[in-house]
Write an enzyme that holds these catalytic residues in place. Structure first.
Site, mmCIF file in Angstrom:
data_model
loop_
_atom_site.group_PDB
_atom_site.id
_atom_site.type_symbol
_atom_site.label_atom_id
_atom_site.label_comp_id
_atom_site.label_asym_id
_atom_site.label_seq_id
_atom_site.Cartn_x
_atom_site.Cartn_y
_atom_site.Cartn_z
ATOM 1 N N ASN A 244 38.268 39.375 33.418
ATOM 2 C CA ASN A 244 39.734 39.281 33.422
ATOM 3 C C ASN A 244 40.281 38.130 34.268
ATOM 4 O O ASN A 244 41.373 37.640 34.008
ATOM 5 C CB ASN A 244 40.390 40.610 33.818
ATOM 6 C CG ASN A 244 39.953 41.127 35.161
ATOM 7 O OD1 ASN A 244 38.901 40.755 35.675
ATOM 8 N ND2 ASN A 244 40.740 42.003 35.742
ATOM 9 N N GLU B 294 37.713 41.449 50.195
ATOM 10 C CA GLU B 294 37.556 40.034 49.859
ATOM 11 C C GLU B 294 38.818 39.304 50.299
ATOM 12 O O GLU B 294 39.865 39.915 50.487
ATOM 13 C CB GLU B 294 37.329 39.863 48.355
ATOM 14 C CG GLU B 294 36.029 40.508 47.893
ATOM 15 C CD GLU B 294 35.817 40.381 46.392
ATOM 16 O OE1 GLU B 294 34.796 39.806 45.996
ATOM 17 O OE2 GLU B 294 36.675 40.859 45.630
ATOM 18 N N GLU C 185 34.698 46.176 44.100
ATOM 19 C CA GLU C 185 36.129 46.153 43.770
ATOM 20 C C GLU C 185 36.218 46.689 42.351
ATOM 21 O O GLU C 185 35.856 46.011 41.392
ATOM 22 C CB GLU C 185 36.684 44.736 43.892
ATOM 23 C CG GLU C 185 38.192 44.682 44.017
ATOM 24 C CD GLU C 185 38.888 44.653 42.668
ATOM 25 O OE1 GLU C 185 39.285 45.750 42.203
ATOM 26 O OE2 GLU C 185 39.026 43.576 42.093
ATOM 27 N N CYS D 203 43.308 44.869 37.683
ATOM 28 C CA CYS D 203 42.967 46.131 38.344
ATOM 29 C C CYS D 203 44.097 46.603 39.248
ATOM 30 O O CYS D 203 44.302 47.808 39.422
ATOM 31 C CB CYS D 203 41.672 45.982 39.132
ATOM 32 S SG CYS D 203 41.658 44.579 40.265
#
Length: 456
Positions: free
Chosen positions: A134, A437, A231, A265
């Site tokens: 994505n 991150e 993640e 997400c």
């Protein structure tokens, strides 16, 4: 999976096919990364690594249009958003280049016993990154940038539908002057990835992807005692506590839901609105969503492109149809998609008994809920098994902060959509994964925080 393949989601055309790596090629990749690590981490200064990251940022900027076009072709992102993704990558690589020496400086520990003690941050070794489709360049940047600055080396397994993104990235690191093996792309299968994780030369794994993939990777990594950053999915809330500007709140909600054609997400998938403004908000939100039409992603004015693949479209269509069969109401949308072009959809009257209440809807579908108090809003928000991010809208900052403190998520943005930045840590809790991150915390995941104590 027998190959990596580029299938244009806007047209369904099969554009290119790339073969899976052989087991021998996988071994060569890990060997190369391990050999590079032993030189890269020990004989190359942080300043030199930072200079190479600066060059990576420059190459992203110079190749912006080329890289953006690859994204559009592989996963259907509207061209303006694809260019914005490349711009964000430039920011990330520059951020770590500019701050690496500060972040990795020795950290003194005061000791009453005298002498001195300090923490020295050092690399761990070879890391494997498993990246999704994505955000083909951004996801890699936030993993590779800090870890290459630290002195780790990277074996990168990209999504099977993004082989040209993967090759373009490997070329950038090579052209920037990184040593052979510092960044290696592999067209690997899931089984080969498991073998890479198990390899004793590999010290950690970072995955961005689904819950199922995260669980499988974590299981393998745990069995071999490897550090993991995950993640995973999200079902973020967009919580409107109060507002003097409903139109502005609606505009932000639409932006939060339709970013990347709804395939983010941390997209605003659940819209929670206080009862005194709910009806007006819902009418305007549904109207605004309905006015946004899927378009050719190569069009510079396109705000919404196709879903990334026929599988993604079929999954979302099934989820929406099931929700309607179970009693949900489509305020707008809900019809069958045309190819992979999915009309924006707003669902209401979704209850805990329905599948849609618990699922992540990965596409331009929002669920709107009416709430009557802060307590009800927080309870509904926290009822999700996910805990990635959220957005809180209120003219009362104290109230917004109070609610933010109660939300079981990794990130809260108050009165802001799209507030992510290179310096801000990104990550979640619960089934959205663990680890961070970006920002200072992103360089502190795959690191040996070595204590050195000198007696007084």
């Amino acid at each position: 999976m027998s190959h990596y393949q580029v299938v244009n989601p806007a047209t369904g055309e099969n554009l290119a096919t790339y073969p899976i790596a052989t087991d021998e090629q996988i071994q060569q990749a890990v060997t190369s990364a391990d050999k590079a690590y032993r030189q890269w981490s020990r004989t190359t200064s942080v300043a030199k690594r930072a200079a190479l990251l600066k060059r990576v940022a420059q190459l992203h900027a110079e190749r912006r249009d080329e890289l953006a076009a690859i994204i559009v072709k592989e996963m259907g992102k509207p061209i303006a958003q694809a260019q914005g993704e490349i711009d964000f990558c430039v920011d990330i690589y520059n951020y770590y280049a500019d701050n690496a020496e500060t972040f990795l400086a020795d950290e003194s520990i005061p000791s009453p016993a005298g002498g001195k003690a300090f923490i020295r941050r050092q690399a761990l070794g070879v890391l494997i990154g498993i990246m999704p489709w994505n955000f083909p360049f951004y996801q890699v940047a936030r993993f590779a940038g800090p870890n290459l600055a630290l002195g780790n080396t990277i074996v990168l397994k990209h999504a099977p539908q993004c082989p040209e993104s993967a090759l373009a990235l490997e070329s950038i690191f090579n052209d920037a002057g990184f040593p052979e093996g510092a960044y290696v792309n592999v067209f690997a299968t899931n089984e080969q990835v498991a073998d890479i994780i198990a390899d004793p030369r590999v010290q950690g794994v970072s995955l961005t992807g689904s819950e199922r993939a995260g669980a499988a990777v974590a299981e393998t990594a745990g069995r071999h005692l490897k550090k993991v950053v995950l993640e995973l999915g999200g079902s973020d809330v967009f919580l409107v506590l109060d507002t003097d500007d409903i139109d502005g709140a609606v505009e932000m909600a639409v932006a939060g839901r339709l970013e990347n054609s709804g395939q983010a997400c941390n997209g605003s998938k659940r819209i929670l609105v206080m009862d005194d403004i709910h009806d007006e908000f819902l009418e305007k939100f549904a109207a605004a969503m309905g006015k946004t039409k899927p378009a050719d992603p190569t069009d510079e004015d396109a705000a919404l492109g196709p879903l990334s693949s026929s599988n993604a479209t079929a999954t979302l269509e099934r989820q929406v149809m099931t929700a309607l069969e179970q009693g949900a109401v489509a305020k707008v949308g809900g019809e069958n998609p045309e190819g992979n072009f999915f009309a924006p959809t707003v669902l209401t009257q979704v209850t805990p008994e329905m599948d849609a209440y618990h699922e992540e809807l990965f596409g331009p579908v929002a669920v709107v809920y009416k709430v009557s108090s802060e307590d009800e809003a927080v309870e509904l928000a926290n009822s999700s098994s996910f805990g990635l991010g959220s957005i809180v809208i209120s003219r009362d900052q104290e109230k917004a902060l109070r609610v933010a403190d109660r939300l079981e998520v990794g990130m809260v943005f108050i009165n802001e959509v799209g507030g992510e930045a290179a310096e801000l840590p990104f990550g979640g809790v619960k089934r959205s994964g663990f680890g961070r991150e970006l920002g200072r915390f992103g360089i502190d995941e795959f690191v040996n925080k070595k204590l050195i104590r000198v007696k007084g």
